[in-house]
Write an enzyme that holds these catalytic residues in place. Structure first.
Site, short mmCIF file in Angstrom:
data_model
loop_
_atom_site.label_atom_id
_atom_site.label_comp_id
_atom_site.label_asym_id
_atom_site.label_seq_id
_atom_site.Cartn_x
_atom_site.Cartn_y
_atom_site.Cartn_z
N ARG A 50 -19.79 29.51 3.25
CA ARG A 50 -20.83 28.68 2.61
C ARG A 50 -22.21 28.93 3.23
O ARG A 50 -23.22 28.76 2.54
CB ARG A 50 -20.47 27.20 2.74
CG ARG A 50 -19.44 26.76 1.71
CD ARG A 50 -19.12 25.30 1.83
NE ARG A 50 -18.47 24.81 0.62
CZ ARG A 50 -17.93 23.60 0.50
NH1 ARG A 50 -17.96 22.77 1.51
NH2 ARG A 50 -17.37 23.23 -0.62
N LYS A 210 -2.81 18.19 -5.65
CA LYS A 210 -2.90 17.00 -6.51
C LYS A 210 -3.20 17.32 -7.97
O LYS A 210 -4.20 17.96 -8.27
CB LYS A 210 -4.02 16.10 -5.99
CG LYS A 210 -3.70 15.44 -4.68
CD LYS A 210 -4.83 14.51 -4.40
CE LYS A 210 -4.61 13.71 -3.14
NZ LYS A 210 -5.79 12.90 -2.86
N GLY A 363 -12.81 25.47 -2.25
CA GLY A 363 -12.83 25.93 -0.87
C GLY A 363 -11.51 26.53 -0.41
O GLY A 363 -11.49 27.54 0.31
N GLY A 387 -14.84 20.12 -5.63
CA GLY A 387 -14.98 19.06 -6.63
C GLY A 387 -16.10 19.36 -7.62
O GLY A 387 -15.97 19.08 -8.82
C1 3PG Z 1 -16.99 19.92 -0.60
O1 3PG Z 1 -16.50 20.34 0.47
O2 3PG Z 1 -16.36 19.97 -1.70
C2 3PG Z 1 -18.41 19.48 -0.61
O3 3PG Z 1 -19.07 19.79 0.57
C3 3PG Z 1 -18.50 18.01 -0.93
O4 3PG Z 1 -17.93 17.27 0.11
P1 3PG Z 1 -17.48 15.74 -0.13
O5 3PG Z 1 -16.28 15.80 -1.06
O6 3PG Z 1 -17.17 15.17 1.21
O7 3PG Z 1 -18.62 15.04 -0.82
#
Ligand code: 3PG
Length: 406
Positions: A50, A210, A363, A387
């Site tokens: 990242r 999930k 990720g 997400g």
């Molecule tokens: C992630 O790792 O998907 C982003 O950095 C968002 O992180 P978060 O779900 O803790 O908001």
């Protein structure tokens, strides 16, 4: 082989190309929420994907003599835990850009304002973990005001956080001229390419634990894809919905009903929803667990499914090899442990070999590509968003994107 080139016309927001950052203080929201390695007191970045992904924007701004203030969250701190300080991330960024990177002592406040004011053209200051401020996740106006005092221009390059309505993603963007960075532009362009003009057959491979995280994209892709191939522990919610025994496998109970509905919808759809036909099972989740291949998917008590089996992996690889477009999100098994990584390896290698557009999202899948030693350049695009990429593909508005100048 990799997919089509980025078509910037799909991106309708202003970007760093459209502004002159020379001499200005630029607040850049990055997603440096990276995995860390801890060795006693020593903390280092375990996967810098990242950070590397944000370098084109950072270099572009430095080359044009901007004074950079970078801000990111790291993990989900409860109380300013020292182990979630940005310091190791700043150190890694410094190595990557070959220049000094200053670490601010806090997110906002007089010391930070002083440090931002003292920046010379090309200098880089990294603020502390934005979630050390309780106002961050509440999109607190006072925190947004304080952040906006640090800069003249806001650049959002944090695709992974663009689905969050936080002070660093939305609040401050409402208070400063706000444009997108190159990573955000590329992410949205590549993902919108999947939705707007996918080459067929369009094959979607979904894994991970999930179903509830993925049900939105499953429903969307049932309308536009030709096949959805399911792996990872989420397949056990589907097997449970079909009334099959799942032994001691991880089953997301709340996922069973959505899985049943998805199976029903798939019957009425021209898109095929495929489940594993065999599994690798073990007596526990450990590298030295007792494990075996199960010719079928009915998991006996005392065993848990930890990977798709070889027949499934071959069938999925065959399907993927014929794809005009492929989107892959989520590992097929517990790829971190050697006995359970072949399913993920098979899928990852097949996706890399696709002639059409290949997009890897999330990720965990990106980490699998790197951990399994596969060539990142073989993929059309590896998304930095978990997400965020799923929400985008579901068709939801991304607030951190919507707020930027058109
Ligand atoms: C992630 O790792 O998907 C982003 O950095 C968002 O992180 P978060 O779900 O803790 O908001």
């Amino acid at each position: 082989m990799s997919g089509s080139a980025t078509d910037r016309r799909l991106f309708r927001k202003r970007t760093v190309r459209d502004v002159d950052p020379g001499g200005k203080r630029v607040l850049v929201r990055v997603d440096f929420n990276v995995p860390l390695d801890r060795d006693g007191e020593r903390v280092s970045v375990a996967d810098d994907g990242r950070i590397r992904a944000a370098l084109p924007t950072i270099e572009h701004l430095r080359d044009r003599e901007a004074r950079l203030v970078l801000v990111s969250h790291l993990g989900r701190p409860k109380d300013r835990e020292r182990e979630l300080s940005m310091a190791p991330v700043s150190a890694r960024l410094g190595e990557l850009i070959g220049a000094e990177v200053r670490q601010a002592p806090a997110v906002v406040g007089p010391d930070v304002e002083q440090a931002a004011a003292a920046l010379a053209p090309g200098d880089v200051l990294v603020l502390e973990n934005s979630r050390f401020e309780p106002g961050e996740t509440k999109n607190d106006p006072q925190l947004s005001d304080a952040l906006s005092r640090l800069a003249d221009l806001y650049v959002d390059d944090a695709f992974g956080a663009v689905h969050r309505v936080h002070a660093t993603t939305v609040g401050v963007a409402e208070r400063l001229p706000a444009v997108a960075g190159f990573l955000l532009e590329r992410e949205v362009t590549m993902l919108s390419g999947l939705l707007e003009d996918p080459g067929h057959p369009f094959v979607v491979v979904l894994g991970g634990a999930k179903v509830s995280d993925k049900i939105g994209v499953i429903e969307r892709f049932l309308e536009i894809a030709d096949a959805i191939l399911i792996g990872g522990a989420m397949c056990f919610s589907f097997f449970r919905a079909q009334g099959l025994p799942t032994g001691d496998s991880l089953v997301e109970e709340e996922g069973v009903e959505p899985a049943r509905r998805a199976l029903e919808r798939a019957q009425r759809s021209s898109c095929e929803l495929e489940l594993p036909v065999d599994l690798v099972v073990a007596d526990r989740v450990a590298a030295d667990a007792e494990w075996r291949q199960l010719d079928g998917v009915e998991v006996p008590d005392g065993w848990m499914g930890l990977d798709i089996g070889p027949r499934t992996a071959r069938a999925y690889a065959e399907r993927i090899s014929q794809a005009g477009t492929v989107f892959w999100n989520g590992p097929m098994g517990v790829f971190e442990l050697a006995p359970f990584q072949e399913g993920t390896r098979g899928v990852a290698a097949a996706v890399a070999a696709v002639d059409g557009l290949s997009v890897v999202g999330g990720g965990d899948s990106a980490a699998a590509v790197r951990q399994l030693g596969l060539d990142e350049a073989a993929y059309g695009h590896i998304s930095t968003g978990g997400g965020a990429s799923l929400e985008y593909l579901e068709g939801r508005e991304l607030p951190g994107l919507a707020v930027l100048a058109d």
